[in-house]
Every structure is written in C-alpha cells, then in structure tokens.
Design a protein around this motif. Sequence first.
Motif, PDB file in Angstrom:
ATOM      1  N   THR A 163     -25.611  -0.697 -31.605  1.00  0.00           N
ATOM      2  CA  THR A 163     -25.157  -1.203 -30.303  1.00  0.00           C
ATOM      3  C   THR A 163     -25.540  -2.666 -30.140  1.00  0.00           C
ATOM      4  O   THR A 163     -24.711  -3.506 -29.764  1.00  0.00           O
ATOM      5  N   ASN A 164     -26.800  -2.988 -30.434  1.00  0.00           N
ATOM      6  CA  ASN A 164     -27.236  -4.376 -30.252  1.00  0.00           C
ATOM      7  C   ASN A 164     -26.567  -5.331 -31.237  1.00  0.00           C
ATOM      8  O   ASN A 164     -26.365  -6.498 -30.923  1.00  0.00           O
ATOM      9  N   THR A 165     -26.218  -4.835 -32.416  1.00  0.00           N
ATOM     10  CA  THR A 165     -25.513  -5.686 -33.379  1.00  0.00           C
ATOM     11  C   THR A 165     -24.126  -6.021 -32.847  1.00  0.00           C
ATOM     12  O   THR A 165     -23.679  -7.173 -32.929  1.00  0.00           O
ATOM     13  N   VAL A 166     -23.444  -5.035 -32.280  1.00  0.00           N
ATOM     14  CA  VAL A 166     -22.118  -5.302 -31.719  1.00  0.00           C
ATOM     15  C   VAL A 166     -22.240  -6.288 -30.555  1.00  0.00           C
ATOM     16  O   VAL A 166     -21.442  -7.229 -30.436  1.00  0.00           O
ATOM     17  N   VAL A 167     -23.252  -6.113 -29.710  1.00  0.00           N
ATOM     18  CA  VAL A 167     -23.447  -7.062 -28.604  1.00  0.00           C
ATOM     19  C   VAL A 167     -23.739  -8.458 -29.166  1.00  0.00           C
ATOM     20  O   VAL A 167     -23.231  -9.466 -28.649  1.00  0.00           O
ATOM     21  N   SER A 168     -24.511  -8.532 -30.230  1.00  0.00           N
ATOM     22  CA  SER A 168     -24.793  -9.834 -30.852  1.00  0.00           C
ATOM     23  C   SER A 168     -23.502 -10.498 -31.330  1.00  0.00           C
ATOM     24  O   SER A 168     -23.326 -11.710 -31.195  1.00  0.00           O
ATOM     25  N   PHE A 169     -22.601  -9.705 -31.901  1.00  0.00           N
ATOM     26  CA  PHE A 169     -21.301 -10.257 -32.311  1.00  0.00           C
ATOM     27  C   PHE A 169     -20.489 -10.708 -31.097  1.00  0.00           C
ATOM     28  O   PHE A 169     -19.763 -11.705 -31.172  1.00  0.00           O
ATOM     29  N   ALA A 170     -20.606  -9.988 -29.979  1.00  0.00           N
ATOM     30  CA  ALA A 170     -19.889 -10.418 -28.772  1.00  0.00           C
ATOM     31  C   ALA A 170     -20.413 -11.783 -28.332  1.00  0.00           C
ATOM     32  O   ALA A 170     -19.630 -12.661 -27.940  1.00  0.00           O
ATOM     33  N   LEU A 171     -21.733 -11.981 -28.430  1.00  0.00           N
ATOM     34  CA  LEU A 171     -22.322 -13.273 -28.060  1.00  0.00           C
ATOM     35  C   LEU A 171     -21.817 -14.370 -28.992  1.00  0.00           C
ATOM     36  O   LEU A 171     -21.431 -15.454 -28.558  1.00  0.00           O
TER      37      LEU A 171
END
Length: 361
Positions: A163-171
């Motif tokens: 989940t946090n990796t996907v959010v990091s990609f969103a950033l």
Amino acid sequence: DMGGHDTYMHKEISEQAEAVDRVLRGRIDDRFSTVHLGGLNLDAREARGVRRIKILGCGTSYHAGLIGAGLIESLARIPADAEPASEFRYRNPVVDPDTLYIAVSQSGETYDVLAAVQELKRKGARVLGVVNVVGSAIARETDGGVYVHAGPEVCVVSTKCFTNTVVSFALLALHLGRIRDLSVADGRRIIAGLRRLPEQIAEILQTEADIKKVAEEYADAKSMMFIGRVRGYPVALEASLKLKEISYIHAEAYPASELKHGPLALIEPALPTVAIVPDDDLLEKNRAALEEIKARSGRILAVAHQEQPKADQTIVVPKNETELDPILLGIPLQLLAYHTALALGRDIDKPRNLAKSVTVE
Ligand code: F6R
C-alpha cells in the motif's frame, strides 16, 4: 511484538492508515499543489528530459510497480511500464539514456532487483529506488529515490508495504506531473484524494467481520479467478498472489477483457471469480464481464464502489479519485486472503517454501 494481534500479517494490515499518513507527512506542498521528495535526486530540468520510465521489482513490489506505472502515465503523461526485475536482467535489455529506471523493493535486498540495478548502473543508466528499508543494498546502489516509510514488515507476505509503495508512486507521479503538464486543479484534486486515504482505509478495516464471513464461504474453493481491467488488473494480480501464498489455494489473475480469449472455458460453479469493479469509465465493460461469468453459472465476489447486482456478494469500498482507487480496492483483498488462510488453519506469518527476503538468484 504483535501488539495484541494473533499474527504479524494482521498487525501489519491493521497499521495501514498510520503507515499511509507517515508516507504523506511533510511532503505535501499546498502552495504549488505538488509534493517534495527530499531524496529523489532528479531536478526539474532532468525530470522534463525523461522520455520513458521503466519500473523493476519482484512479486508484490512488481505489482505495486504496475500500479505505479499507471499512475505515472495518467498524472505525468510519461510512457511507463513495469517488468519483473529478473526477466529484465536475463534478456540483455536495451538501456536507453532517456529512460528513467526505478527499482522497487520492500527489503532493499532482493537479489534479482539488486542485480538489475547493478547492470543498469554499469551501462550508465539513471536508477532511482522506491524502497522501504533505509540504508539497504538497493537504497545504497540507486542514485536517489523515495523511501516508502511503511515501518518494519515482519510477516513474510507483504501488505502495508504494498500500500505504501503505491502511495509513494502516487507522490512521485504527482511530482513529475506538476513539473510537466498536470494542472494546479488536478494537483489539488490528487492531494485532496491522498489526504482522504487514511480515514478511508480505517473505514475498510472496520468491515473486517463482513470480509471474514465472505472468506469463510469461499475457503472450500480449489481454485479462484481474479479479474480486473486497466487500474484494476494489478489489483487482481496482487490479490491472487496473496491468496495463493498464504492459503495455498490456486489462483489466477486475468485482465477482464482476456476472459473470452481462453479462461472463460474454466468458469463453472466450482471456480469462483473475484472481480474488481470500480466506478469509473470502465464500469459498464466490467459489468458485461460479470454477465458473461453469470451466464456460465460462475460464482462472483465483486470488490466495487457500489453493490453489483450480477455478483453473489459485493465488498463495497469507499471511492477516491479514480487514479487512487487501486490503493483502497487492494485492502479488503488482503483481508480476504488472510481470513481464507485462517479458516484453513495455515501458518500465515510463515507460509511454506517462502522467505521474507530472497537474496539468492
Ligand atoms: C509477496 C512477497 C514477495 C515479495 C518479493 C520482493 O507477499 O512478499 O512477492 O514482494 O519477494 O521482495 P522485496 O519487495 O523485498 O524486494
């Protein structure tokens, strides 16, 4: 310390609202509707010169990279794709100077990813990392990147780090987009969506008892099909991997549109389908796939933003901005895998034949 949970997996699934809050903290710039990524090491001029992005990772990190590629394409309009790091390495890849390479890894120690990074560096490529463990081998060998800030992940299978990796990609996608052609209004829209995530994750986690009931109904399946389209397809891939890793139920993930090109032959009452059906421009197409499955008497569990009449059950997930929807759609599927494995009495934190970090070829 499991902090009152029976397994690390359950603890880590439950920590995701705080984990997402942590990855956002201190990075949002409301004045310019963008984000600051301190360790990226890619200035605006360089970011404008990027012609393609290639994302490399293994397993769950590869799936997060597939969603990341979609985010980069939609927000930054840079052609992007993801590939398993090992495949990339073994095919003597053409290394292009205008391509930005991104290595994704929770542990930062996965050998196939590290070897791909080293090969790319040797050929003169610019390689960034999206890594969880600070100071790990991949973090050290890349030119810069984004730390995922999921915190320590102990369970062999990855949940909160995904989940946090996907959010990091969103950033990252937002940052690149705002340097290129993403409007202030769209930047603001994505930032507002990111800020809603922790509360919406908490909302999903509160429905755990319902997901557990559904999981118990499907736990007798010998095999399961997962389908999704575009943004939903990597969600299906990840859900299928999670289920097979911890429950040992055979599972396959297909793009919904590929069903009619073969796998439809498998559909019968004994092979349930989990369908990712978000409320977006593809809703009608996805509903048509549900009808095809129902016409063959297949059981359907939909993960959607509203009840799906063709499905036998629907897990309803809160809606966010379309680009960010995959983040939330993935979370109930972690719980589905978890409760299926629990119902079958599996050793959830230590599935057979698997290791937390794969430091061999
Ligand atoms: C799945 C899982 C593995 C890892 C893969 C890469 O739940 O945990 O598929 O995602 O081995 O590991 P990292 O991200 O540490 O490079």
